[in-house]
Design a protein around this motif. Structure first.
Motif, mmCIF file in Angstrom:
data_model
loop_
_atom_site.group_PDB
_atom_site.id
_atom_site.type_symbol
_atom_site.label_atom_id
_atom_site.label_comp_id
_atom_site.label_asym_id
_atom_site.label_seq_id
_atom_site.Cartn_x
_atom_site.Cartn_y
_atom_site.Cartn_z
ATOM 1 N N ARG A 282 0.814 -1.210 0.000
ATOM 2 C CA ARG A 282 0.000 0.000 0.000
ATOM 3 C C ARG A 282 0.851 1.265 0.000
ATOM 4 O O ARG A 282 0.574 2.215 -0.712
ATOM 5 C CB ARG A 282 -0.910 0.000 1.227
ATOM 6 N N LYS A 283 1.890 1.283 0.830
ATOM 7 C CA LYS A 283 2.710 2.490 0.966
ATOM 8 C C LYS A 283 3.858 2.494 -0.031
ATOM 9 O O LYS A 283 4.463 1.471 -0.309
ATOM 10 C CB LYS A 283 3.270 2.588 2.381
ATOM 11 N N LYS A 284 4.172 3.666 -0.526
ATOM 12 C CA LYS A 284 5.269 3.843 -1.475
ATOM 13 C C LYS A 284 6.604 3.490 -0.807
ATOM 14 O O LYS A 284 6.820 3.823 0.353
ATOM 15 C CB LYS A 284 5.282 5.294 -1.957
ATOM 16 N N HIS A 285 7.462 2.823 -1.529
ATOM 17 C CA HIS A 285 8.806 2.425 -1.097
ATOM 18 C C HIS A 285 8.800 1.367 0.011
ATOM 19 O O HIS A 285 9.827 1.124 0.619
ATOM 20 C CB HIS A 285 9.646 3.619 -0.640
ATOM 21 N N GLU A 286 7.671 0.778 0.291
ATOM 22 C CA GLU A 286 7.594 -0.244 1.334
ATOM 23 C C GLU A 286 8.002 -1.599 0.750
ATOM 24 O O GLU A 286 7.549 -1.976 -0.330
ATOM 25 C CB GLU A 286 6.165 -0.314 1.870
ATOM 26 N N ASN A 287 8.853 -2.310 1.444
ATOM 27 C CA ASN A 287 9.294 -3.619 0.977
ATOM 28 C C ASN A 287 8.177 -4.649 1.136
ATOM 29 O O ASN A 287 7.333 -4.519 2.028
ATOM 30 C CB ASN A 287 10.526 -4.082 1.750
ATOM 31 N N PRO A 288 8.160 -5.672 0.296
ATOM 32 C CA PRO A 288 7.136 -6.713 0.385
ATOM 33 C C PRO A 288 7.138 -7.382 1.757
ATOM 34 O O PRO A 288 8.182 -7.596 2.358
ATOM 35 C CB PRO A 288 7.540 -7.703 -0.698
ATOM 36 N N ASP A 289 5.963 -7.690 2.234
ATOM 37 C CA ASP A 289 5.784 -8.297 3.544
ATOM 38 C C ASP A 289 5.446 -9.771 3.372
ATOM 39 O O ASP A 289 4.399 -10.117 2.829
ATOM 40 C CB ASP A 289 4.674 -7.570 4.290
ATOM 41 N N ARG A 290 6.330 -10.643 3.817
ATOM 42 C CA ARG A 290 6.151 -12.094 3.679
ATOM 43 C C ARG A 290 4.880 -12.573 4.388
ATOM 44 O O ARG A 290 4.232 -13.509 3.935
ATOM 45 C CB ARG A 290 7.387 -12.800 4.247
ATOM 46 N N THR A 291 4.495 -11.919 5.471
ATOM 47 C CA THR A 291 3.307 -12.376 6.193
ATOM 48 C C THR A 291 2.038 -12.199 5.356
ATOM 49 O O THR A 291 1.082 -12.955 5.530
ATOM 50 C CB THR A 291 3.151 -11.645 7.541
ATOM 51 N N LEU A 292 2.035 -11.222 4.440
ATOM 52 C CA LEU A 292 0.869 -11.045 3.566
ATOM 53 C C LEU A 292 0.692 -12.246 2.645
ATOM 54 O O LEU A 292 -0.433 -12.693 2.406
ATOM 55 C CB LEU A 292 1.015 -9.771 2.734
ATOM 56 N N VAL A 293 1.792 -12.780 2.127
ATOM 57 C CA VAL A 293 1.711 -13.963 1.263
ATOM 58 C C VAL A 293 1.114 -15.122 2.050
ATOM 59 O O VAL A 293 0.223 -15.828 1.570
ATOM 60 C CB VAL A 293 3.093 -14.343 0.690
ATOM 61 N N ASP A 294 1.576 -15.306 3.270
ATOM 62 C CA ASP A 294 1.060 -16.391 4.106
ATOM 63 C C ASP A 294 -0.427 -16.214 4.397
ATOM 64 O O ASP A 294 -1.192 -17.181 4.354
ATOM 65 C CB ASP A 294 1.852 -16.481 5.414
ATOM 66 N N LYS A 295 -0.862 -14.984 4.676
ATOM 67 C CA LYS A 295 -2.284 -14.722 4.942
ATOM 68 C C LYS A 295 -3.134 -15.001 3.702
ATOM 69 O O LYS A 295 -4.212 -15.579 3.794
ATOM 70 C CB LYS A 295 -2.481 -13.274 5.387
#
Length: 78
Positions: free
Chosen positions: A10-23
């Protein structure tokens, strides 16, 4: 059949969040009546060049183990 599911942070320049893939994988596994196939999930950073519409730098969540396979009988493969 391979179905690619790509999401962006959602936020600019934010690195991918592995927990989102798991969710997302967990939610996909709970769903009923999904067509059989291999669902490949990726979460990308949100660095897009406005003038070209392409990513400035490709940063993806870890591609290893990002798949959910739904068998023709509706079962999720382990």
């Amino acid at each position: 059949m391979i179905i690619e599911m790509t999401f962006y942070m959602r936020k600019k320049h934010e690195n991918p969040d592995r927990t989102l893939v798991d969710k997302i994988k967990d939610e996909l596994k709970k769903q009923k009546d999904f067509p059989p196939g291999e669902y490949s999930i990726s979460v990308n950073s949100n660095d897009i060049l406005m003038r070209t519409g392409t990513e400035k730098e490709y940063k993806d969540s870890d591609k290893e183990h990002n798949e959910v396979i739904i068998e023709p009988n509706g079962e999720v493969a382990k």
